[in-house]
Design a protein around this motif. Structure first.
Motif, short mmCIF file in Angstrom:
data_model
loop_
_atom_site.label_atom_id
_atom_site.label_comp_id
_atom_site.label_asym_id
_atom_site.label_seq_id
_atom_site.Cartn_x
_atom_site.Cartn_y
_atom_site.Cartn_z
N CYS A 1 0.70 -1.43 -0.04
CA CYS A 1 -0.14 -0.06 -0.10
C CYS A 1 0.85 1.22 -0.02
N PRO A 2 0.31 2.31 -0.60
CA PRO A 2 1.29 3.71 -0.82
C PRO A 2 1.30 3.95 0.93
N GLY A 3 2.62 4.57 0.98
CA GLY A 3 3.16 5.12 2.34
C GLY A 3 2.69 6.63 2.51
N SER A 4 2.41 7.19 1.45
CA SER A 4 2.22 8.73 1.39
C SER A 4 0.93 8.96 2.25
N VAL A 5 0.67 9.73 3.01
CA VAL A 5 -0.94 9.90 3.81
C VAL A 5 -1.83 10.32 2.63
N GLU A 6 -1.40 10.90 1.64
CA GLU A 6 -1.92 11.60 0.36
C GLU A 6 -2.84 10.25 -0.32
N PHE A 7 -2.41 9.09 -0.35
CA PHE A 7 -3.12 7.83 -0.84
C PHE A 7 -3.36 7.19 0.18
N LYS A 8 -4.06 7.46 1.33
CA LYS A 8 -4.34 6.81 2.48
C LYS A 8 -5.86 5.86 2.18
N GLN A 9 -6.45 6.47 1.28
CA GLN A 9 -7.60 5.80 0.75
C GLN A 9 -7.51 4.30 0.46
N ASP A 10 -6.49 4.38 -0.55
CA ASP A 10 -6.28 2.73 -1.28
C ASP A 10 -5.61 1.94 0.05
N SER A 11 -5.00 2.43 0.97
CA SER A 11 -4.55 1.63 1.89
C SER A 11 -5.78 1.10 2.83
N LEU A 12 -6.64 2.01 3.30
CA LEU A 12 -7.80 1.54 3.91
C LEU A 12 -8.60 0.65 3.35
N ASN A 13 -9.07 0.94 1.96
CA ASN A 13 -9.84 -0.08 1.10
C ASN A 13 -8.91 -1.28 1.24
N ALA A 14 -7.74 -1.65 1.03
CA ALA A 14 -6.97 -2.88 1.08
C ALA A 14 -7.06 -3.56 2.46
N LEU A 15 -6.92 -2.85 3.37
CA LEU A 15 -7.18 -3.18 4.79
C LEU A 15 -8.33 -4.07 4.95
N ALA A 16 -9.46 -3.50 4.47
CA ALA A 16 -10.96 -4.07 4.53
C ALA A 16 -11.04 -5.53 3.99
N VAL A 17 -9.96 -5.94 3.44
CA VAL A 17 -10.22 -7.34 2.75
C VAL A 17 -8.95 -8.44 2.95
N ILE A 18 -8.21 -7.88 3.76
CA ILE A 18 -7.08 -8.76 4.13
C ILE A 18 -7.06 -9.61 5.39
N ASP A 19 -6.37 -10.47 5.48
CA ASP A 19 -6.32 -11.34 6.86
C ASP A 19 -5.47 -10.90 7.69
N ALA A 20 -4.19 -10.18 7.28
CA ALA A 20 -3.52 -9.31 8.52
C ALA A 20 -2.60 -8.28 7.61
N ALA A 21 -1.90 -7.40 8.41
CA ALA A 21 -1.39 -6.48 7.88
C ALA A 21 0.31 -6.51 8.47
N VAL A 22 1.07 -6.34 7.71
CA VAL A 22 2.61 -6.04 8.12
C VAL A 22 2.91 -4.65 8.16
N VAL A 23 2.96 -4.04 9.38
CA VAL A 23 3.17 -2.50 9.43
C VAL A 23 4.93 -2.65 9.45
N VAL A 24 5.16 -1.55 8.20
CA VAL A 24 6.77 -1.50 8.17
C VAL A 24 7.33 -0.19 8.71
N CYS A 25 8.24 -0.06 9.29
CA CYS A 25 8.62 1.05 9.97
C CYS A 25 10.00 0.99 9.94
N GLU A 26 10.73 2.14 10.24
CA GLU A 26 12.15 2.48 10.43
C GLU A 26 12.57 2.15 11.76
N PRO A 27 13.73 2.04 12.19
CA PRO A 27 14.21 1.78 13.49
C PRO A 27 14.73 3.30 13.97
N ASP A 28 14.19 4.04 13.87
CA ASP A 28 14.12 5.61 14.36
C ASP A 28 13.40 5.93 15.49
N PRO A 29 13.60 6.24 16.70
CA PRO A 29 12.59 6.30 17.95
C PRO A 29 11.72 7.43 17.30
N ALA A 30 12.47 8.65 17.13
CA ALA A 30 11.89 9.90 16.52
C ALA A 30 10.78 9.69 15.44
#
Length: 675
Positions: free
Chosen positions: A81-110
């Motif tokens: 799914c797109p990471g930019s918040v400007e394309f968040k709708q596509d992410s929300l739509n995809a999340l409606a039909v999946i079994d699980a999500a993998v949340v990818v992030c960077e190792p930066d506490p900030a």
């Protein structure tokens, strides 16, 4: 771990902030599964994902990347799914039909705050999810610090599934906390099993105890075993992890490097053993196990030559190409692959497939023999940015409206409307969001457009009353034209709108001509002395005269317009600007910056408070002139690491004077002169 029978096809979404490495992770997953023979790189545009011209030109995902793969004996569909918040709708739509999500992030506490909105959405919707901390090979930060920062923005306990093995500052492997086995990474190959290094034995024991305690919170038997110092068998822990993930009680945490293919097999094994299947997901969504075949559409794509493709998840039963389902006929059936859609004869439960020519089924709609069937769907995001668009070639206006409607169907967070000034206005989630839509008009439909800022809906009103005489007399042979009216124009309190009255006596204006007078007055209010629509005034028809032969509805309407054109400049017209009630939502660390943004845009701060249901966030309430809203979302995101947002409603009109008003009026006169 015990052997298991192959499951039905499952689907996982890769979500997370921009630049966290989701597209690289998709590439590594497909490579590890053997779906692609060679890994591409995002920086040189050779990845499976981001293949569209719009994505390649910006080096970022601007739509979901969907690919199916086989891992061991099971089928998986991965949706990057797109990471930019400007394309968040596509992410929300995809999340409606999946079994699980993998949340990818960077190792930066900030940067942990960037994950907060997504974790909030997943928790509120009870969507099972895992965390994958990417790029650990390039970070000097300790994972414990990152984990603490991530836990601060997660409502669910984060459960570390492994601890890193380091050589200096470089992560070279991991220890699995359930099996207590250590592995050394081998880029592009399975990791080597090694002995647990002595220097991290104590760290591993502490992390494992924390894992067991988290699981014991939801398992009384495990709690008793821990109290009695009994070491639980691995199979029991694997069962707990799988059950707790499916119930959205915990968030397992993994780490690695998508770029170097480190930790990818470990992630795939966790997905294989812990993620629930489509039957469990359907039950979570309230979909009955029995019934006719059913699929839900989560993404629509229009192309100029191939028509509409509707991507959907099959919840039960089978569908075949050329099959008639209810009111729809499937004209083309495809499975998403690394090289593009591949034709399929039929698809079944769990599959993600593209259905051809389902023109009557919108994004979020249901494909079923029961045409009235419906499933819950995510509400479209409210627009935050707008552009006025016009066809570059005259005569293409109707075509432009049609193709924009198709883009809005593909992405429900795009909204198309017509302004009171006759502009076609496209609204969306940000500047890039709309520019990508404009690019698609050209690349897909060969439609060139001109864009500019939408006209702010200023109004004008009057501060002084007057009485005027409007007379229209014309004689050109045969019947002439005659209308004669006297009008009183009076200001009204703000928000009163427009009132028309008549006090005519003695039949000086026949009754059947009075509606024409009102129509003439009303039409004149569409553009007042300053060039804007006029509000908050009363017009009273007091007297007049008529001709038995030459008077007509048109003549009296024209007389009324003449009177208004003469009288309005005498009434001290004044500009009114629309003011919105705006609610800015930001992490508490950025509240002061949000307030400065409001002050710098002629806004009035009404106060701020803790954002309900969002620990560590504030809501700033303010009045802001609509003219100052143009790039508000751009500035707000740039000052809040992309997570700040706002909601707005129209509140009132207020008088605008001085240099700002003079500039607005002058610009309006120039625009009218150019028409």
């Amino acid at each position: 771990m015990t052997s298991r029978t192959p499951s039905l096809p499952r689907a996982a979404a890769l979500v997370g902030p921009y630049a966290s490495g989701k597209t690289s992770l998709l590439e590594s997953l497909l490579f590890t599964c053997g779906t692609i023979a060679r890994k591409g790189r995002t920086r040189d545009g050779s990845t499976v994902g981001d293949s569209s011209p719009e994505a390649r030109s910006r080096q970022m995902s601007v739509e979901p990347n969907i690919a199916t793969a086989q891992y061991l004996d099971e089928t998986w569909t991965f949706i990057d799914c797109p990471g930019s918040v400007e394309f968040k709708q596509d992410s929300l739509n995809a999340l409606a039909v999946i079994d699980a999500a993998v949340v990818v992030c960077e190792p930066d506490p900030a940067r942990a705050v960037m994950v907060a909105p997504m974790l909030k959405f997943l928790n509120e919707n009870k969507i099972p999810h895992l965390l994958f901390i990417n790029k650990v090979d390039t970070a000097g930060t300790r994972l414990t610090e990152t984990l603490e920062a991530l836990q601060a923005v997660s409502d669910r306990p984060l459960v570390l599934r492994e601890v890193p093995i380091r050589e200096g500052e470089t992560v070279t492997g991991y220890i699995d906390l359930v099996s207590e086995r250590a592995y050394r990474y081998r880029p592009g190959q399975p990791s080597d099993l090694i002995r647990i290094p002595d220097e991290i034995q104590s760290e591993e024991s502490k992390a494992r105890q924390e894992l067991l305690e988290h699981l014991a919170d939801f398992d009384d038997r495990l709690m008793e075993e821990l109290l009695e110092d009994i070491q639980p068998p691995p199979n029991e822990l694997y069962q707990d992890l799988s059950r707790d993930l499916a119930d959205n009680l915990i968030v397992p945490v993994f780490f690695g490097s998508a770029e170097n293919n480190s930790g990818i097999r470990r992630l795939l094994k966790a997905l294989r053993h812990d993620v629930p299947g489509p039957a469990t997901t359907a039950s979570r969504l309230g979909i009955a196990a029995d019934g006719p075949p059913m699929a839900q559409i989560f993404k629509s794509v229009h192309a100029q030559h191939t028509g509409k493709l509707s991507y959907g998840r099959v919840w039960r039963g089978e569908f075949a190409d050329n099959q008639t389902v209810g009111d729809s006929r499937i004209s083309g059936l495809y499975l998403p692959t690394a090289t593009g859609p591949a034709k399929a004869a039929r698809v079944g439960t769990g599959d993600v497939a593209a259905f051809g020519r389902l023109d009557s089924i919108p994004t979020g709609g249901v494909l079923c023999v029961d045409s009235s069937a419906a499933l819950p769907w995510t509400k479209p995001l409210s627009p935050l940015f707008a552009l006025a668009v016009a066809a570059e070639k005259k005569g293409d206006d109707v075509k432009l409206t049609g193709v924009l409607a198709k883009l809005c169907e593909e992405d429900p967070s795009l909204v198309l409307d017509h302004s009171e000034f006759g502009e076609l206005v496209l609204r969306g989630q940000g500047e890039i969001h709309l520019l990508v839509a404009i690019d698609r008009l050209k690349s897909r439909f060969n439609m060139q457009v001109i864009t500019r800022k939408p006209t702010v809906p200023y109004k004008e009103t009057i501060r002084k009353a007057t009485s005027v005489h409007g007379r229209h007399k014309k004689q050109s042979g045969g019947h002439g034209q005659f209308g004669d009216v006297y009008l009183d124009i009076t200001p009204l309190p703000r928000g009163s709108g427009f009132q028309f009255r008549e006090t005519v006596v003695g039949g000086v204006v026949p009754r059947h001509f009075i509606p024409a007078v009102e129509q003439g007055v009303t039409e004149s209010l569409s553009q007042g002395a300053l060039g804007f629509p006029v509000v908050d005034l009363s017009v009273t028809l007091t007297q007049g005269s008529y001709h038995a032969v030459d008077s007509s509805d048109m003549a009296f309407k024209t007389a009324a317009r003449i009177g208004m054109a003469e009288g309005m400049p005498q009434c001290e017209p004044i500009l009114l600007e629309p003011v919105l009630l705006v609610e800015l939502s930001v992490p508490s660390d950025y509240t002061a910056k949000a307030q400065r943004i409001v002050s710098g845009r002629r806004g009035q701060i009404l106060g701020f408070d803790a954002r309900e249901g969002w620990p560590g966030w504030d809501t700033v309430n303010a009045y802001l002139p609509q003219a100052e809203m143009d790039d508000l979302i751009v500035e707000l995101r740039s000052l809040t690491m992309g997570v700040g947002t706002f909601a707005w409603t129209f509140d009132h009109l207020q008088e605008l004077t001085g240099r700002v008003a003079d500039k607005v009026i002058e610009a309006r006169r120039e625009a009218l002169a150019a028409e």
